[in-house]
Design a protein around this motif. Sequence first.
Motif, PDB file in Angstrom:
ATOM      1  N   CYS A   1       0.841  -1.212   0.000  1.00 42.71           N
ATOM      2  CA  CYS A   1       0.000   0.000   0.000  1.00 42.71           C
ATOM      3  C   CYS A   1       0.870   1.253   0.000  1.00 42.71           C
ATOM      4  O   CYS A   1       0.581   2.222  -0.717  1.00 42.71           O
ATOM      5  CB  CYS A   1      -0.913   0.025   1.231  1.00 42.71           C
ATOM      6  SG  CYS A   1      -2.016  -1.389   1.332  1.00 42.71           S
ATOM      7  N   VAL A   2       1.937   1.221   0.782  1.00 44.61           N
ATOM      8  CA  VAL A   2       2.815   2.399   0.866  1.00 44.61           C
ATOM      9  C   VAL A   2       3.538   2.616  -0.461  1.00 44.61           C
ATOM     10  O   VAL A   2       3.587   3.741  -0.977  1.00 44.61           O
ATOM     11  CB  VAL A   2       3.816   2.227   2.037  1.00 44.61           C
ATOM     12  CG1 VAL A   2       4.948   3.256   1.958  1.00 44.61           C
ATOM     13  CG2 VAL A   2       3.085   2.365   3.375  1.00 44.61           C
ATOM     14  N   PHE A   3       4.069   1.553  -1.041  1.00 43.23           N
ATOM     15  CA  PHE A   3       4.798   1.720  -2.315  1.00 43.23           C
ATOM     16  C   PHE A   3       3.858   2.165  -3.428  1.00 43.23           C
ATOM     17  O   PHE A   3       4.238   2.943  -4.299  1.00 43.23           O
ATOM     18  CB  PHE A   3       5.547   0.441  -2.702  1.00 43.23           C
ATOM     19  CG  PHE A   3       6.790   0.251  -1.875  1.00 43.23           C
ATOM     20  CD1 PHE A   3       7.816   1.188  -1.924  1.00 43.23           C
ATOM     21  CD2 PHE A   3       6.934  -0.834  -1.033  1.00 43.23           C
ATOM     22  CE1 PHE A   3       8.960   1.053  -1.146  1.00 43.23           C
ATOM     23  CE2 PHE A   3       8.073  -0.979  -0.243  1.00 43.23           C
ATOM     24  CZ  PHE A   3       9.083  -0.043  -0.305  1.00 43.23           C
ATOM     25  N   ASN A   4       2.624   1.695  -3.367  1.00 38.26           N
ATOM     26  CA  ASN A   4       1.639   2.144  -4.356  1.00 38.26           C
ATOM     27  C   ASN A   4       1.439   3.662  -4.259  1.00 38.26           C
ATOM     28  O   ASN A   4       1.353   4.356  -5.271  1.00 38.26           O
ATOM     29  CB  ASN A   4       0.308   1.422  -4.125  1.00 38.26           C
ATOM     30  CG  ASN A   4      -0.734   1.837  -5.135  1.00 38.26           C
ATOM     31  OD1 ASN A   4      -0.625   1.501  -6.303  1.00 38.26           O
ATOM     32  ND2 ASN A   4      -1.735   2.589  -4.701  1.00 38.26           N
ATOM     33  N   ALA A   5       1.400   4.160  -3.019  1.00 36.42           N
ATOM     34  CA  ALA A   5       1.117   5.589  -2.809  1.00 36.42           C
ATOM     35  C   ALA A   5       2.259   6.475  -3.306  1.00 36.42           C
ATOM     36  O   ALA A   5       2.023   7.640  -3.629  1.00 36.42           O
ATOM     37  CB  ALA A   5       0.854   5.849  -1.326  1.00 36.42           C
TER      38      ALA A   5
ATOM     39  N   ARG B   1      -0.205   3.509 -10.559  1.00 39.12           N
ATOM     40  CA  ARG B   1      -0.816   2.987  -9.324  1.00 39.12           C
ATOM     41  C   ARG B   1      -1.630   1.734  -9.633  1.00 39.12           C
ATOM     42  O   ARG B   1      -2.057   1.519 -10.769  1.00 39.12           O
ATOM     43  CB  ARG B   1      -1.689   4.061  -8.670  1.00 39.12           C
ATOM     44  CG  ARG B   1      -0.846   5.259  -8.257  1.00 39.12           C
ATOM     45  CD  ARG B   1      -1.096   5.711  -6.852  1.00 39.12           C
ATOM     46  NE  ARG B   1      -0.095   6.736  -6.535  1.00 39.12           N
ATOM     47  CZ  ARG B   1      -0.372   7.991  -6.227  1.00 39.12           C
ATOM     48  NH1 ARG B   1      -1.618   8.393  -6.146  1.00 39.12           N
ATOM     49  NH2 ARG B   1       0.603   8.841  -5.971  1.00 39.12           N
ATOM     50  N   ASP B   2      -1.850   0.933  -8.604  1.00 39.28           N
ATOM     51  CA  ASP B   2      -2.453  -0.386  -8.779  1.00 39.28           C
ATOM     52  C   ASP B   2      -3.572  -0.585  -7.745  1.00 39.28           C
ATOM     53  O   ASP B   2      -3.373  -1.245  -6.729  1.00 39.28           O
ATOM     54  CB  ASP B   2      -1.330  -1.442  -8.612  1.00 39.28           C
ATOM     55  CG  ASP B   2      -1.853  -2.854  -8.598  1.00 39.28           C
ATOM     56  OD1 ASP B   2      -2.990  -3.102  -9.057  1.00 39.28           O
ATOM     57  OD2 ASP B   2      -1.105  -3.741  -8.114  1.00 39.28           O
ATOM     58  N   PRO B   3      -4.756  -0.007  -8.011  1.00 39.90           N
ATOM     59  CA  PRO B   3      -5.838  -0.127  -7.021  1.00 39.90           C
ATOM     60  C   PRO B   3      -6.254  -1.573  -6.764  1.00 39.90           C
ATOM     61  O   PRO B   3      -6.614  -1.933  -5.633  1.00 39.90           O
ATOM     62  CB  PRO B   3      -6.996   0.670  -7.634  1.00 39.90           C
ATOM     63  CG  PRO B   3      -6.534   1.207  -8.936  1.00 39.90           C
ATOM     64  CD  PRO B   3      -5.116   0.808  -9.172  1.00 39.90           C
ATOM     65  N   TYR B   4      -6.159  -2.415  -7.804  1.00 38.09           N
ATOM     66  CA  TYR B   4      -6.509  -3.838  -7.621  1.00 38.09           C
ATOM     67  C   TYR B   4      -5.566  -4.474  -6.588  1.00 38.09           C
ATOM     68  O   TYR B   4      -6.003  -5.169  -5.670  1.00 38.09           O
ATOM     69  CB  TYR B   4      -6.405  -4.549  -8.975  1.00 38.09           C
ATOM     70  CG  TYR B   4      -6.908  -5.967  -8.965  1.00 38.09           C
ATOM     71  CD1 TYR B   4      -8.254  -6.258  -9.175  1.00 38.09           C
ATOM     72  CD2 TYR B   4      -6.026  -7.028  -8.743  1.00 38.09           C
ATOM     73  CE1 TYR B   4      -8.713  -7.564  -9.147  1.00 38.09           C
ATOM     74  CE2 TYR B   4      -6.473  -8.342  -8.711  1.00 38.09           C
ATOM     75  CZ  TYR B   4      -7.815  -8.604  -8.920  1.00 38.09           C
ATOM     76  OH  TYR B   4      -8.273  -9.897  -8.889  1.00 38.09           O
ATOM     77  N   GLY B   5      -4.281  -4.198  -6.764  1.00 39.70           N
ATOM     78  CA  GLY B   5      -3.282  -4.744  -5.830  1.00 39.70           C
ATOM     79  C   GLY B   5      -3.486  -4.212  -4.416  1.00 39.70           C
ATOM     80  O   GLY B   5      -3.312  -4.953  -3.437  1.00 39.70           O
ATOM     81  N   VAL B   6      -3.876  -2.935  -4.301  1.00 32.54           N
ATOM     82  CA  VAL B   6      -4.111  -2.366  -2.967  1.00 32.54           C
ATOM     83  C   VAL B   6      -5.324  -3.037  -2.316  1.00 32.54           C
ATOM     84  O   VAL B   6      -5.299  -3.357  -1.123  1.00 32.54           O
ATOM     85  CB  VAL B   6      -4.289  -0.828  -3.058  1.00 32.54           C
ATOM     86  CG1 VAL B   6      -4.818  -0.243  -1.750  1.00 32.54           C
ATOM     87  CG2 VAL B   6      -2.959  -0.176  -3.425  1.00 32.54           C
ATOM     88  N   ASN B   7      -6.381  -3.293  -3.109  1.00 31.07           N
ATOM     89  CA  ASN B   7      -7.542  -4.014  -2.555  1.00 31.07           C
ATOM     90  C   ASN B   7      -7.142  -5.394  -2.060  1.00 31.07           C
ATOM     91  O   ASN B   7      -7.589  -5.840  -1.003  1.00 31.07           O
ATOM     92  CB  ASN B   7      -8.644  -4.163  -3.611  1.00 31.07           C
ATOM     93  CG  ASN B   7      -9.443  -2.888  -3.732  1.00 31.07           C
ATOM     94  OD1 ASN B   7      -9.401  -2.032  -2.861  1.00 31.07           O
ATOM     95  ND2 ASN B   7     -10.161  -2.747  -4.847  1.00 31.07           N
TER      96      ASN B   7
ATOM     97  N   PRO C   1       4.126   7.197  -9.366  1.00 26.68           N
ATOM     98  CA  PRO C   1       3.388   8.178 -10.172  1.00 26.68           C
ATOM     99  C   PRO C   1       1.953   7.669 -10.385  1.00 26.68           C
ATOM    100  O   PRO C   1       1.728   6.449 -10.493  1.00 26.68           O
ATOM    101  CB  PRO C   1       4.148   8.200 -11.494  1.00 26.68           C
ATOM    102  CG  PRO C   1       5.460   7.538 -11.228  1.00 26.68           C
ATOM    103  CD  PRO C   1       5.298   6.641 -10.033  1.00 26.68           C
ATOM    104  N   GLU C   2       1.037   8.596 -10.412  1.00 30.13           N
ATOM    105  CA  GLU C   2      -0.403   8.301 -10.511  1.00 30.13           C
ATOM    106  C   GLU C   2      -0.697   7.223 -11.571  1.00 30.13           C
ATOM    107  O   GLU C   2      -1.458   6.277 -11.321  1.00 30.13           O
ATOM    108  CB  GLU C   2      -1.133   9.616 -10.867  1.00 30.13           C
ATOM    109  CG  GLU C   2      -2.635   9.581 -10.726  1.00 30.13           C
ATOM    110  CD  GLU C   2      -3.105   9.870  -9.299  1.00 30.13           C
ATOM    111  OE1 GLU C   2      -2.517  10.763  -8.645  1.00 30.13           O
ATOM    112  OE2 GLU C   2      -4.037   9.177  -8.855  1.00 30.13           O
TER     113      GLU C   2
END
Length: 219
Positions: free
Chosen positions: A112-116, A123-129, A119-120
């Motif tokens: 989650c931190v590395f995703n944040a 980003r990987d919202p699927y991976g964060v979920n 660059p926009e």
Amino acid sequence: MTLQLFGHPFSSYTQKALIAFYENDIPFTFRMLAPDEPANGEEFARLWPIKRFPILVDEGRTILEASTIIEYLQVRHPGPVRLIPDDPEAAVEVRMLDRVFDNYVMTPQGKCVFNAIRPEAHRDPYGVNEAHAMLDTAYAWLNARMAGREWAVGDAFSLADCAAAPSLFYADWTHRIPAELEHLHAYRARLLARPSFARAVDGGRPYRHFFPLGAPDRD
Ligand SMILES: N[C@@H](CCC(=O)N[C@@H](CS)C(=O)NCC(=O)O)C(=O)O
């Protein structure tokens, strides 16, 4: 020559190793990895091209991975606090819980931190979920495990608690532990009250503004 620990005070895995040093008052030189200490960074990259920290250097020997650093300290620089129990069966359970915290709490938290900080567009919202779902499952399992326990394994503070402390500290900042998981909350509070971890957390305080998801005003 003193032990040299390369790391950063705000890094979760560095804090994990620092707990072991502080538990047994082991003297060491901290080799800060920061832009204003380029020599430390160059030596670190030579010693470990993968560039994940912390690493430990002891008389020319390089020890990689926080868990291994803790094991090494017990073998080569033992003190009164035994973080890996002498009983081999208990030691297996300690190592198992150490893996659980690293793989199923620290790893999804880091995702989650590395995703944040990407660059926009990358980003990987699927991976964060997926990471949030893994944290939720791990939280529920750990809450059930911690019912009636003070520490992660047996009656003594161990390597497993060294892994648990920064994992749960940062995971709760990243994806809150549900309020009803009272045993896990109580365990996290006990870890924060442990003097060795409190000292590691204090060392990271000046860097809280670096937390990409925004550090909460607590802990
Ligand atoms: N498996 C390693 C993980 C170490 C790790 O991921 N450290 C983070 C800091 S907490 C790091 O090096 N991050 C730098 C990067 O990812 O480039 C261990 O247990 O020591």
